[in-house]
Design a protein around this motif. Structure first.
Motif, PDB file in Angstrom:
ATOM      1  N   TYR A  99       0.865  -1.347   0.076  1.00 57.42           N
ATOM      2  CA  TYR A  99      -0.035  -0.005  -0.031  1.00 57.42           C
ATOM      3  C   TYR A  99       0.789   1.484   0.048  1.00 57.42           C
ATOM      4  N   MET A 100       1.989   1.295   0.757  1.00 62.07           N
ATOM      5  CA  MET A 100       2.959   2.436   0.848  1.00 62.07           C
ATOM      6  C   MET A 100       3.470   2.743  -0.393  1.00 62.07           C
ATOM      7  N   GLY A 101       3.741   1.550  -1.191  1.00 60.74           N
ATOM      8  CA  GLY A 101       4.543   1.804  -2.258  1.00 60.74           C
ATOM      9  C   GLY A 101       3.675   2.380  -3.465  1.00 60.74           C
ATOM     10  N   LEU A 102       2.255   1.871  -3.314  1.00 60.24           N
ATOM     11  CA  LEU A 102       1.154   2.233  -4.542  1.00 60.24           C
ATOM     12  C   LEU A 102       0.819   3.561  -3.959  1.00 60.24           C
ATOM     13  N   ASN A 103       0.851   3.921  -2.859  1.00 61.76           N
ATOM     14  CA  ASN A 103       0.264   5.453  -2.443  1.00 61.76           C
ATOM     15  C   ASN A 103       1.467   6.390  -2.791  1.00 61.76           C
ATOM     16  N   ARG A 104       2.786   6.147  -2.505  1.00 64.07           N
ATOM     17  CA  ARG A 104       3.655   7.267  -3.077  1.00 64.07           C
ATOM     18  C   ARG A 104       3.746   7.296  -4.522  1.00 64.07           C
ATOM     19  N   LEU A 105       3.478   6.238  -5.169  1.00 70.39           N
ATOM     20  CA  LEU A 105       3.399   6.537  -6.627  1.00 70.39           C
ATOM     21  C   LEU A 105       2.419   7.205  -7.060  1.00 70.39           C
ATOM     22  N   VAL A 106       1.275   7.033  -6.632  1.00 66.17           N
ATOM     23  CA  VAL A 106      -0.063   7.840  -7.146  1.00 66.17           C
ATOM     24  C   VAL A 106       0.207   9.310  -6.501  1.00 66.17           C
ATOM     25  N   MET A 107       0.517   9.203  -5.221  1.00 65.77           N
ATOM     26  CA  MET A 107       0.732  10.959  -4.789  1.00 65.77           C
ATOM     27  C   MET A 107       1.862  11.708  -5.585  1.00 65.77           C
ATOM     28  N   SER A 108       2.892  11.144  -6.043  1.00 69.18           N
ATOM     29  CA  SER A 108       3.910  11.795  -6.475  1.00 69.18           C
ATOM     30  C   SER A 108       3.223  12.262  -7.957  1.00 69.18           C
ATOM     31  N   GLU A 109       2.325  11.568  -8.759  1.00 65.29           N
ATOM     32  CA  GLU A 109       1.835  12.048  -9.902  1.00 65.29           C
ATOM     33  C   GLU A 109       0.601  12.966  -9.590  1.00 65.29           C
ATOM     34  N   LEU A 110       0.157  12.903  -8.474  1.00 60.23           N
ATOM     35  CA  LEU A 110      -1.188  13.841  -8.199  1.00 60.23           C
ATOM     36  C   LEU A 110      -0.600  15.216  -7.864  1.00 60.23           C
ATOM     37  N   LEU A 111       0.540  15.323  -7.090  1.00 59.24           N
ATOM     38  CA  LEU A 111       1.221  16.605  -6.993  1.00 59.24           C
ATOM     39  C   LEU A 111       1.477  17.462  -8.083  1.00 59.24           C
ATOM     40  N   ARG A 112       1.896  16.715  -9.436  1.00 61.99           N
ATOM     41  CA  ARG A 112       2.387  17.010 -10.507  1.00 61.99           C
ATOM     42  C   ARG A 112       1.117  17.445 -11.418  1.00 61.99           C
ATOM     43  N   ASP A 113       0.160  16.828 -11.440  1.00 54.90           N
ATOM     44  CA  ASP A 113      -1.246  16.943 -12.206  1.00 54.90           C
ATOM     45  C   ASP A 113      -2.458  17.193 -11.332  1.00 54.90           C
ATOM     46  N   GLN A 114      -2.749  18.387 -11.540  1.00 54.28           N
ATOM     47  CA  GLN A 114      -3.930  19.000 -10.306  1.00 54.28           C
ATOM     48  C   GLN A 114      -5.238  18.469 -10.972  1.00 54.28           C
ATOM     49  N   ASP A 115      -5.587  18.432 -12.313  1.00 54.66           N
ATOM     50  CA  ASP A 115      -6.683  17.770 -12.800  1.00 54.66           C
ATOM     51  C   ASP A 115      -6.814  16.346 -12.247  1.00 54.66           C
ATOM     52  N   LEU A 116      -5.797  15.462 -12.431  1.00 55.50           N
ATOM     53  CA  LEU A 116      -5.934  14.432 -11.967  1.00 55.50           C
ATOM     54  C   LEU A 116      -6.126  14.271 -10.444  1.00 55.50           C
ATOM     55  N   ALA A 117      -5.572  14.890  -9.732  1.00 55.47           N
ATOM     56  CA  ALA A 117      -5.741  15.059  -8.202  1.00 55.47           C
ATOM     57  C   ALA A 117      -7.016  15.547  -7.917  1.00 55.47           C
ATOM     58  N   ARG A 118      -7.762  16.213  -8.596  1.00 59.17           N
ATOM     59  CA  ARG A 118      -8.854  16.743  -8.243  1.00 59.17           C
ATOM     60  C   ARG A 118      -9.768  15.515  -8.613  1.00 59.17           C
ATOM     61  N   ALA A 119      -9.709  14.862  -9.716  1.00 61.29           N
ATOM     62  CA  ALA A 119     -10.623  13.714  -9.889  1.00 61.29           C
ATOM     63  C   ALA A 119     -10.294  12.493  -8.893  1.00 61.29           C
ATOM     64  N   PHE A 120      -9.168  12.240  -8.316  1.00 59.80           N
ATOM     65  CA  PHE A 120      -8.594  11.225  -7.605  1.00 59.80           C
ATOM     66  C   PHE A 120      -9.526  11.523  -6.139  1.00 59.80           C
ATOM     67  N   LEU A 121      -9.457  12.821  -5.967  1.00 58.87           N
ATOM     68  CA  LEU A 121      -9.733  13.467  -4.372  1.00 58.87           C
ATOM     69  C   LEU A 121     -11.440  13.433  -4.346  1.00 58.87           C
ATOM     70  N   SER A 122     -12.137  13.490  -5.746  1.00 54.07           N
ATOM     71  CA  SER A 122     -13.291  13.450  -5.719  1.00 54.07           C
ATOM     72  C   SER A 122     -14.238  12.021  -5.449  1.00 54.07           C
ATOM     73  N   LYS A 123     -13.308  11.030  -6.192  1.00 55.52           N
ATOM     74  CA  LYS A 123     -13.798   9.608  -5.668  1.00 55.52           C
ATOM     75  C   LYS A 123     -13.544   9.198  -4.349  1.00 55.52           C
ATOM     76  N   ALA A 124     -12.267   9.714  -4.106  1.00 57.86           N
ATOM     77  CA  ALA A 124     -11.897   9.429  -2.617  1.00 57.86           C
ATOM     78  C   ALA A 124     -12.997   9.794  -1.525  1.00 57.86           C
ATOM     79  N   ALA A 125     -13.331  10.911  -1.677  1.00 51.29           N
ATOM     80  CA  ALA A 125     -14.396  11.434  -0.770  1.00 51.29           C
ATOM     81  C   ALA A 125     -15.637  10.825  -0.698  1.00 51.29           C
ATOM     82  N   MET A 126     -16.054  10.009  -2.026  1.00 53.65           N
ATOM     83  CA  MET A 126     -17.231   9.331  -1.878  1.00 53.65           C
ATOM     84  C   MET A 126     -17.114   8.031  -1.020  1.00 53.65           C
ATOM     85  N   GLN A 127     -16.127   7.653  -0.559  1.00 54.18           N
ATOM     86  CA  GLN A 127     -15.801   6.584   0.192  1.00 54.18           C
ATOM     87  C   GLN A 127     -16.058   6.834   1.684  1.00 54.18           C
ATOM     88  N   ASP A 128     -16.774   5.754   2.270  1.00 56.05           N
ATOM     89  CA  ASP A 128     -17.122   5.928   3.726  1.00 56.05           C
ATOM     90  C   ASP A 128     -16.024   5.064   4.529  1.00 56.05           C
TER      91      ASP A 128
END
Length: 198
Positions: A99-128
């Motif tokens: 999980y940590m490795g996958l999280n690092r991979l995803v987060m590094s790209e989300l920091l670079r691409d704000q559109d991707l970050a918004r889409a990811f955080l929108s999906k994540a916000a729907m999770q309980d």
């Protein structure tokens, strides 16, 4: 597992390896196909672009978050014990190597691409999340004062992650702290603010 499912999984595993080693911008589709043992044509049959391949990886991360069992508040057990156990499991999951490795991979790209970050955080916000569900149940039962359960869970988990997750995520080394002491201290601070028993 069907052959097409296996190829898809092999492609995702290869993409994760390539993205980790090279970063998303420098990752090469040819190399991903080579690592997966498939042709470029087969790769593009499953994923039309490198961006869609990366989105599939972010979905895996979200699926792992969603797969955590939901927790229900049990009025027959001390709330403090329930919160400590839930937070301990949460930290253990976040700090797991995969999980940590996958999280690092995803987060590094989300920091670079704000559109991707918004889409990811929108999906994540729907999770309980499981801890939000536990806190919500405790609020409904009157064991915690009424508030937004997601906000309250975020406060508790932010305290814990500051000490037990971010040092490992950012520096690759655990903080020299006792996990159980940090978790119980943070839960006690949370209960001092939200608890209804005085």
């Amino acid at each position: 597992m069907k052959l097409t499912e296996k190829k898809r999984k092999d492609i995702l595993d290869a993409a994760i390896e390539e993205f980790r080693e090279q970063g998303f911008p420098a990752a090469r589709v040819n190399r991903i196909a080579e690592l997966a043992g498939v042709s470029k044509r087969t790769l593009y049959k499953h994923f039309e672009s490198k961006e869609l391949l990366f989105q599939a990886i972010t979905d895996i991360l979200l699926e792992q978050i969603a797969a955590a069992p939901k927790l229900s508040y049990r009025p027959d057990a001390p709330l403090r014990d329930q919160l400590v156990a839930a937070v301990r499991d949460y930290v253990s999951h976040l700090n797991g190597e995969h999980y940590m490795g996958l999280n690092r991979l995803v987060m590094s790209e989300l920091l670079r691409d704000q559109d991707l970050a918004r889409a990811f955080l929108s999906k994540a916000a729907m999770q309980d999340g499981p801890i939000k569900a536990l806190i919500s149940g405790a609020m409904q039962a009157g064991a915690l004062r009424q508030a937004d359960p997601g906000f309250a869970a975020g406060q508790l988990l932010s305290m814990v992650k500051h000490f037990l997750v971010w040092p490992l995520f950012l520096m690759g080394a655990k903080a020299e702290l006792d996990n159980d002491t940090v978790i119980t201290d943070c839960v006690d601070m949370f209960l001092a603010f939200y608890g209804t028993e005085r």
